[in-house]
Design a protein around this motif. Structure first.
Motif, short mmCIF file in Angstrom:
data_model
loop_
_atom_site.label_atom_id
_atom_site.label_comp_id
_atom_site.label_asym_id
_atom_site.label_seq_id
_atom_site.Cartn_x
_atom_site.Cartn_y
_atom_site.Cartn_z
N SER A 1 0.76 -1.30 -0.01
CA SER A 1 -0.06 0.10 0.06
C SER A 1 0.70 1.21 0.05
CB SER A 1 -0.96 -0.08 1.22
OG SER A 1 -1.49 -1.12 1.48
N GLU A 2 1.96 1.13 0.54
CA GLU A 2 2.86 2.25 0.59
C GLU A 2 3.05 2.79 -0.97
OE1 GLU A 2 6.39 1.35 2.90
OE2 GLU A 2 5.35 1.96 4.65
N TYR A 3 3.42 2.20 -1.56
CA TYR A 3 3.65 2.31 -3.28
C TYR A 3 2.42 2.88 -3.64
CZ TYR A 3 4.16 2.02 -8.18
OH TYR A 3 4.34 2.36 -9.39
N TYR A 4 1.30 2.36 -3.48
CA TYR A 4 -0.08 2.79 -4.11
C TYR A 4 -0.35 4.19 -3.45
CZ TYR A 4 -1.12 -1.86 -5.88
OH TYR A 4 -1.25 -3.09 -6.63
N LEU A 5 -0.11 4.12 -2.13
CA LEU A 5 -0.27 5.73 -1.62
C LEU A 5 0.48 6.82 -2.23
CD1 LEU A 5 -0.87 4.99 2.08
CD2 LEU A 5 -2.61 5.64 0.55
N ALA A 6 1.79 6.37 -2.40
CA ALA A 6 2.62 7.44 -2.71
C ALA A 6 2.58 7.82 -4.57
CB ALA A 6 4.21 7.09 -2.59
N ASN A 7 2.13 6.66 -4.95
CA ASN A 7 2.01 6.90 -6.54
C ASN A 7 0.78 6.97 -7.13
OD1 ASN A 7 5.00 7.10 -6.77
ND2 ASN A 7 5.07 4.85 -6.38
N GLY A 8 -0.27 6.47 -6.39
CA GLY A 8 -1.54 6.32 -6.99
C GLY A 8 -2.03 7.36 -7.52
N ALA A 9 -2.06 8.70 -6.87
CA ALA A 9 -2.37 9.98 -7.85
C ALA A 9 -1.52 10.13 -9.06
CB ALA A 9 -2.45 11.05 -6.78
N LYS A 10 -0.29 10.00 -8.99
CA LYS A 10 0.41 10.36 -10.10
C LYS A 10 0.12 9.36 -11.38
CE LYS A 10 4.90 9.42 -9.87
NZ LYS A 10 5.94 9.24 -8.90
N ASP A 11 0.16 7.80 -10.86
CA ASP A 11 -0.18 7.04 -11.93
C ASP A 11 -1.59 6.95 -12.70
OD1 ASP A 11 2.28 6.00 -11.32
OD2 ASP A 11 1.88 4.23 -10.48
N THR A 12 -2.49 7.07 -11.58
CA THR A 12 -3.81 6.99 -12.31
C THR A 12 -4.68 8.24 -12.44
OG1 THR A 12 -4.87 6.76 -10.08
CG2 THR A 12 -3.87 4.77 -11.15
N GLY A 13 -4.19 9.33 -11.74
CA GLY A 13 -4.93 10.67 -12.05
C GLY A 13 -6.26 10.88 -11.03
N SER A 14 -6.26 9.77 -9.94
CA SER A 14 -7.55 9.65 -9.22
C SER A 14 -7.37 10.30 -8.03
CB SER A 14 -7.97 8.23 -9.26
OG SER A 14 -9.12 8.09 -7.97
N ALA A 15 -8.17 11.04 -7.46
CA ALA A 15 -8.07 11.64 -5.95
C ALA A 15 -8.34 10.72 -4.92
CB ALA A 15 -8.81 12.95 -5.99
N ILE B 1 -9.22 0.08 -7.40
CA ILE B 1 -10.45 -0.90 -8.07
C ILE B 1 -10.37 -0.75 -9.68
CG2 ILE B 1 -12.91 -1.00 -8.03
CD1 ILE B 1 -13.14 -0.21 -5.52
N LEU B 2 -10.27 0.41 -10.12
CA LEU B 2 -10.56 0.89 -11.44
C LEU B 2 -9.10 0.74 -12.43
CD1 LEU B 2 -13.36 3.06 -11.46
CD2 LEU B 2 -13.38 0.68 -11.72
N ASP B 3 -7.85 0.86 -11.62
CA ASP B 3 -6.74 0.97 -12.40
C ASP B 3 -5.77 -0.30 -12.16
OD1 ASP B 3 -4.33 1.81 -13.45
OD2 ASP B 3 -5.35 3.48 -13.92
N TYR B 4 -5.23 -0.25 -10.90
CA TYR B 4 -4.43 -1.18 -10.51
C TYR B 4 -4.74 -2.73 -10.53
CZ TYR B 4 -1.20 2.26 -8.78
OH TYR B 4 -0.28 3.38 -8.65
N ARG B 5 -6.19 -2.84 -10.21
CA ARG B 5 -6.63 -4.18 -10.01
C ARG B 5 -7.88 -4.31 -10.84
NH1 ARG B 5 -4.32 -7.11 -5.05
NH2 ARG B 5 -2.32 -5.95 -5.07
N ALA B 6 -7.98 -3.83 -12.03
CA ALA B 6 -9.03 -3.57 -12.76
C ALA B 6 -9.71 -5.04 -13.28
CB ALA B 6 -8.83 -2.83 -14.06
N TYR B 7 -8.62 -6.04 -13.57
CA TYR B 7 -9.16 -7.30 -13.90
C TYR B 7 -10.04 -8.00 -12.65
CZ TYR B 7 -6.56 -7.24 -18.26
OH TYR B 7 -6.17 -7.04 -19.33
N ASP B 8 -9.63 -7.70 -11.28
CA ASP B 8 -10.16 -8.04 -10.33
C ASP B 8 -11.64 -7.64 -10.45
OD1 ASP B 8 -10.48 -9.45 -8.26
OD2 ASP B 8 -9.26 -8.04 -6.74
N THR B 9 -11.87 -6.33 -10.79
CA THR B 9 -13.28 -5.81 -10.75
C THR B 9 -14.08 -6.44 -11.85
OG1 THR B 9 -12.29 -3.63 -10.20
CG2 THR B 9 -14.51 -3.69 -10.81
N LEU B 10 -13.27 -6.85 -13.15
CA LEU B 10 -14.04 -7.38 -14.25
C LEU B 10 -14.38 -8.99 -13.69
CD1 LEU B 10 -14.61 -7.06 -17.11
CD2 LEU B 10 -12.55 -8.36 -17.57
N GLY B 11 -13.61 -9.51 -12.84
CA GLY B 11 -14.03 -10.76 -12.30
C GLY B 11 -15.30 -10.72 -11.44
#
Lengths: 112, 183
Positions: free
Chosen positions: B122-136, B143-153
């Protein structure tokens, strides 16, 4: 620690219901209780004291946020649980139409 | 009051509600008592700083109550008198579950303490989430970017479950009369 143990007791209450109840509706409700306990336990593992919700705002840095990975995965789990409940209810309704009872000791002939 | 005290209060209330729901004779009261547990989970999510989850749990609870009440409200419901075998089963189950609980205390002691999570991924996701995906909202970024296939499942599972429920409800039972004769 106390919170974890209480949450585990909630899971065991659900397990008790599944094992001892003979009523299909009560068994479905017990499965629901176990699902709630499991979801709550995962979120409890991700809580950081004094942290805030993981939404970026002005003046909020990522260091003071709770663990949001279990939150995303539990969101998936809750939705799937709703589908499972709907399917179990459908099965129970069909069994009632056929056998006129919800008592699992009386539903003996499980043919198609 | 600290968060932990509130959580202990809410979870104790939920345990009480679930025991009441399992032991009540009337099925409508039982379903409503399950509502206590689900809404308690929703309140706990708010205390644990998970607003998205609290909303989803609240909606789930309302839908589950509607489904359960709609399906079971009209059915004749006869509670059987508990037989002797059932009482033995209840006793053995309670003793076993208490034993499981006592044995599990050590396991919970070995976990990280409440309020100090192991945040490695989670530390990586917290630090880079906004930069990688553009979501606040960082939950949405997972849900919709890093693990989008999970959501599809997830959507596939939900679709299959609803399809299965509709199929089960629509089948005409072939041997309805013969089963009723045999009973």
């Amino acid at each position: 620690m106390t919170v974890y143990l209480l949450c585990f007791i909630l899971l065991l209450v659900g397990l008790y219901g599944i094992i001892t109840k003979r009523d299909l509706i009560k068994i479905i409700l017990s499965l629901g209780i176990m699902g709630y306990a499991a979801n709550l336990m995962l979120i409890l593992f991700g809580y950081k004291s004094g942290a805030i919700y993981p939404i970026l705002e002005k003046g909020v840095t990522p260091e003071i946020m709770v663990d949001h990975l279990p939150q995303a995965l539990v969101l998936t789990s809750i939705v799937i649980e709703l589908g499972i409940t709907a399917m179990l209810v459908a099965l129970a309704v069909r069994l009632f139409e056929k056998y006129k009872t919800f008592d699992i000791t009386k539903i003996r002939r499980l043919l198609g | 009051m600290p968060v932990e005290t509130w959580l202990i209060f809410v979870i104790s209330f939920m345990i009480l509600g679930s025991i009441v729901a399992l032991e009540l004779k009337d099925i409508l009261s039982s379903i409503i008592a399950i509502g206590i547990v689900g809404l308690g989970v929703s309140v706990s999510f708010l205390f644990l700083q998970a607003p998205d989850l609290a909303i989803v749990q609240f909606l789930f609870e309302i839908f589950a109550l509607i489904i359960l009440v709609r399906a079971f409200i009209k059915k004749d419901y006869h509670q059987e008198e508990p037989s002797r075998v059932n009482k033995i089963l209840v006793g053995v189950t309670i003793i076993t579950l208490i034993a499981v609980f006592l044995l599990s205390v050590n396991i919970f002691k070995s976990l990280p303490a409440f309020g100090k999570p192991l945040m490695e991924t989670s530390e990586y996701y917290l630090a880079n989430g906004a930069k990688d995906t553009g979501s606040a909202n960082l939950v949405t970024s997972i849900i919709l970017d890093y693990r989008a296939y999970d959501t599809l499942g997830e959507v596939t599972v939900l679709f299959t479950a609803i399809l299965g429920a509709l199929t089960i409800l629509r089948i005409k039972s072939r041997s309805k009369d013969s089963v009723e004769e045999q009973l």
